[in-house]
Design a protein around this motif. Structure first.
Motif, short mmCIF file in Angstrom:
data_model
loop_
_atom_site.label_atom_id
_atom_site.label_comp_id
_atom_site.label_asym_id
_atom_site.label_seq_id
_atom_site.Cartn_x
_atom_site.Cartn_y
_atom_site.Cartn_z
N GLY A 1 -3.91 4.13 -47.03
CA GLY A 1 -3.99 2.18 -46.27
C GLY A 1 -4.50 1.11 -47.44
N THR A 2 -5.22 0.71 -46.94
CA THR A 2 -5.57 -0.73 -47.22
C THR A 2 -7.44 -0.76 -47.85
OG1 THR A 2 -5.69 -1.68 -45.99
CG2 THR A 2 -4.19 -2.08 -47.14
N GLY A 3 -8.11 0.94 -46.99
CA GLY A 3 -9.34 0.92 -46.38
C GLY A 3 -10.59 0.03 -47.65
N PHE A 4 -9.81 0.77 -48.95
CA PHE A 4 -10.51 0.58 -49.74
C PHE A 4 -10.71 -0.75 -50.76
CE2 PHE A 4 -6.96 1.29 -52.00
CZ PHE A 4 -6.45 0.31 -52.93
N ALA A 5 -10.07 -1.88 -49.88
CA ALA A 5 -9.78 -3.05 -50.93
C ALA A 5 -10.22 -3.68 -50.14
CB ALA A 5 -8.11 -3.12 -50.63
N LYS A 6 -11.01 -5.46 -50.61
CA LYS A 6 -11.54 -5.90 -49.69
C LYS A 6 -10.44 -7.28 -49.36
CE LYS A 6 -16.18 -8.54 -49.24
NZ LYS A 6 -16.22 -7.41 -47.65
N CYS A 7 -9.39 -7.03 -47.86
CA CYS A 7 -7.77 -7.71 -47.85
C CYS A 7 -8.02 -8.36 -45.94
CB CYS A 7 -7.36 -7.07 -47.59
SG CYS A 7 -6.88 -5.79 -46.80
N ALA A 8 -8.25 -9.37 -45.69
CA ALA A 8 -8.19 -9.80 -44.80
C ALA A 8 -8.25 -8.95 -43.68
CB ALA A 8 -7.35 -11.37 -44.92
N GLY A 9 -6.63 -8.34 -43.50
CA GLY A 9 -6.12 -8.28 -42.44
C GLY A 9 -7.07 -6.78 -42.23
N ASN A 10 -8.05 -6.23 -42.97
CA ASN A 10 -8.86 -5.12 -42.59
C ASN A 10 -9.76 -5.71 -41.48
OD1 ASN A 10 -7.69 -3.39 -44.29
ND2 ASN A 10 -10.10 -2.87 -45.89
N TYR A 11 -10.10 -6.93 -41.52
CA TYR A 11 -11.03 -7.56 -40.49
C TYR A 11 -11.00 -8.05 -39.42
CZ TYR A 11 -14.07 -6.68 -45.17
OH TYR A 11 -14.85 -5.98 -45.81
N ALA A 12 -9.52 -8.27 -39.41
CA ALA A 12 -9.35 -8.94 -38.45
C ALA A 12 -9.29 -8.02 -37.92
CB ALA A 12 -7.50 -9.26 -38.29
N ALA A 13 -8.23 -6.73 -38.25
CA ALA A 13 -8.57 -5.43 -36.87
C ALA A 13 -9.08 -4.58 -36.99
CB ALA A 13 -7.42 -4.16 -38.09
N SER A 14 -10.73 -5.19 -37.09
CA SER A 14 -11.59 -4.81 -36.63
C SER A 14 -12.46 -5.47 -35.52
CB SER A 14 -12.89 -4.65 -37.68
OG SER A 14 -13.03 -5.82 -38.27
N LEU A 15 -11.61 -6.63 -34.90
CA LEU A 15 -12.28 -7.68 -34.30
C LEU A 15 -12.60 -7.30 -32.84
CD1 LEU A 15 -11.18 -10.58 -36.06
CD2 LEU A 15 -13.07 -10.49 -36.00
N LYS A 16 -11.78 -6.60 -32.06
CA LYS A 16 -11.31 -5.86 -31.85
C LYS A 16 -12.15 -5.51 -31.26
CE LYS A 16 -8.80 -4.90 -27.02
NZ LYS A 16 -9.22 -6.38 -26.36
N SER A 17 -12.27 -4.13 -31.91
CA SER A 17 -13.72 -3.44 -31.71
C SER A 17 -14.99 -3.83 -31.62
CB SER A 17 -13.01 -1.68 -32.60
OG SER A 17 -14.63 -1.58 -32.40
N GLN A 18 -14.77 -4.55 -32.43
CA GLN A 18 -16.48 -5.27 -32.88
C GLN A 18 -17.04 -6.02 -31.47
OE1 GLN A 18 -18.43 -5.28 -35.53
NE2 GLN A 18 -20.23 -6.57 -33.88
N GLU A 19 -16.03 -7.08 -30.57
CA GLU A 19 -15.90 -7.29 -29.76
C GLU A 19 -16.42 -7.19 -28.31
OE1 GLU A 19 -12.94 -10.28 -28.18
OE2 GLU A 19 -13.02 -11.59 -29.88
N GLU A 20 -15.48 -5.98 -27.99
CA GLU A 20 -16.00 -4.54 -26.75
C GLU A 20 -17.47 -3.95 -27.35
OE1 GLU A 20 -13.26 -1.48 -26.64
OE2 GLU A 20 -11.62 -3.10 -26.40
N ALA A 21 -17.76 -3.39 -28.89
CA ALA A 21 -19.58 -3.12 -28.18
C ALA A 21 -19.67 -4.23 -28.80
CB ALA A 21 -19.65 -3.03 -30.47
N ASP A 22 -19.95 -5.81 -29.12
CA ASP A 22 -20.79 -7.01 -28.76
C ASP A 22 -20.80 -6.61 -27.57
OD1 ASP A 22 -20.63 -8.03 -31.17
OD2 ASP A 22 -19.73 -9.72 -30.93
N ALA A 23 -19.94 -6.80 -26.43
CA ALA A 23 -19.93 -7.30 -24.73
C ALA A 23 -20.43 -5.76 -24.64
CB ALA A 23 -18.69 -6.87 -24.27
N ALA A 24 -20.81 -4.83 -25.47
CA ALA A 24 -22.18 -4.09 -24.94
C ALA A 24 -22.88 -3.60 -25.47
CB ALA A 24 -20.74 -2.30 -25.08
N GLY A 25 -23.69 -4.72 -26.12
CA GLY A 25 -24.86 -4.84 -26.44
C GLY A 25 -25.50 -3.92 -28.18
N TYR A 26 -24.04 -4.21 -28.82
CA TYR A 26 -24.51 -3.71 -29.76
C TYR A 26 -24.03 -4.23 -31.89
CZ TYR A 26 -25.16 0.53 -27.68
OH TYR A 26 -25.46 2.00 -26.65
N SER A 27 -24.57 -4.22 -32.59
CA SER A 27 -24.55 -5.86 -33.72
C SER A 27 -23.49 -5.26 -34.05
CB SER A 27 -25.70 -6.02 -34.08
OG SER A 27 -26.48 -5.17 -34.94
N GLN A 28 -23.23 -3.77 -34.24
CA GLN A 28 -21.93 -3.74 -35.09
C GLN A 28 -21.49 -1.62 -34.78
OE1 GLN A 28 -21.02 -4.90 -38.75
NE2 GLN A 28 -21.00 -6.41 -37.90
#
Ligand code: COI
Length: 357
Positions: free
Chosen positions: A192-219
């Motif tokens: 996949g594109t994990g090693f590349a710094k492409c925007a989609g990798n970050y867009a795909a991480s937002l859902k997980s990040q939002e759920e972690a934020d809501a549970a009180g975790y910063s990352q």
């Protein structure tokens, strides 16, 4: 490459140290930006530093539909004797080309583009903050802008760089952060594109990040996408541990971003005459080591974050705590030595500093 220059007619207010300390990371932008166009058949052309401002794109521009976009992140500093320097920017240029290759984006001439970025940084050098922990964050990126709806690579691109004076990435500065191990979503898989710094990798991480934020975790901490077992990286940075007194970081495997600070940490630790082990490490193994009292520190490492201690890693019901919620000696030494080299407060014994002239 000739760099044209159109100065702003409306210079903005440069934040005071107090204003910068109150602002969130990456929300203040300098007066100018760099633009270089690409057209297939013509190559990269028309490099220019122009006033920072909105761009005009056709709604059919393929970046909006298929996300053909790569970016980089690096930092510039003002030294005590008034010089302007960047930290290992040639590494970012190389990685940008690796990302371009993966995303079918036209390659750049690394040294010419670096000189153009240096021209922009020089133009806005009055914006570089000098308080400890601050820097000018440099964000180069390439966007596919041809207007069409078929799924194929674009025939035109825009390379841009914008600049943002920043303080620490996390509001608590060097205070240890809490991270949740992601067990529902995956970030990357082999091929996949994990090693590349492409925007989609970050867009795909937002859902997980939002759920972690809501549970009180910063990352979140990502595990490998196949066995969901091996530790890969934290959302926007790499990770390292101190196990039995030795620094350990997951080995690069094609789905982990090869971070510039990660590389620098490895080189620095080795220069101390100590090993820095790059290997596969499973979350279960880490939990066992932690239970046995063998993991003294955990830290996130990245350009934006530099070195950020991890106070807690939550994996299911297991809340692994490190170093009593305080920054540990290895993280502190790495932070002190890397930031001292970045600002030229320490000798540049590795040749990591690029002077903007
Ligand atoms: C960086 O560290 O420069 C990044 O691009 C990561 C992002 C979280 C800001």
């Amino acid at each position: 490459m000739e760099l044209k220059f159109e100065p702003t007619k409306n210079p903005k207010h440069i934040p005071t140290p107090e204003e910068l300390a109150r602002s969130r990371f990456g929300t203040v932008f300098t007066d100018h930006m760099l633009i270089i166009d690409y057209d297939r058949g013509k190559g990269w052309h028309d490099a220019r530093v122009v006033p920072y401002g909105p761009l005009s794109f056709e709604p059919a521009a393929c970046c909006f539909h298929y996300g053909q976009l790569v970016f980089e992140g690096l930092k510039a500093y003002k030294t005590k004797d008034g010089r302007v320097v960047m930290f290992r920017p040639e590494q970012n240029m190389r990685r940008m080309n690796d990302s371009c290759e993966r995303m079918c984006i036209a390659k750049i001439d690394e040294s010419e583009f670096l000189e153009a970025i240096a021209g922009l940084v020089k133009t806005d050098s009055a914006w570089i903050p000098s308080e400890p922990g601050t820097s000018l964050y440099v964000r180069p990126f390439i966007v596919a802008n041809e207007a069409f709806l078929g799924v194929r690579s674009s025939n035109s691109f825009i390379f841009m760089t914008i600049l943002s004076p920043v303080g620490p990435y996390f509001t608590g500065g060097l205070s240890p952060i809490r991270i949740r191990v992601e067990d529902k979503y995956v970030r990357a898989v082999p091929g996949g594109t994990g090693f590349a710094k492409c925007a989609g990798n970050y867009a795909a991480s937002l859902k997980s990040q939002e759920e972690a934020d809501a549970a009180g975790y910063s990352q979140v901490l990502w595990l490998d996408g196949v066995e969901r077992k091996y530790i890969e990286e934290v959302g926007g940075m790499n990770i390292a541990f101190v196990i039995d007194g030795e620094a350990v970081t997951p080995e690069l495997n094609g789905s982990i971003l090869p971070g510039v600070i990660r590389k620098s940490v490895i080189e620095l630790v080795k220069s101390w005459g100590k090993p820095m082990i790059e290997r596969k490490i499973s979350i279960g193994e880490l939990a066992d080591f932690h239970k046995a009292g063998r993991v003294s520190e955990a830290m996130a490492i990245g350009t934006a974050a530099v070195i950020c201690p991890v106070g807690e890693l939550k994996w299911g019901d297991n809340a692994m705590k490190f170093n009593d919620g305080k920054i540990g000696p290895v993280a502190q030494r790495l932070y002190d030595e890397i930031t001292a080299i970045q600002t030229c407060d320490a000798p540049d014994k590795f040749g990591w500093v690029y002077e903007v002239k």
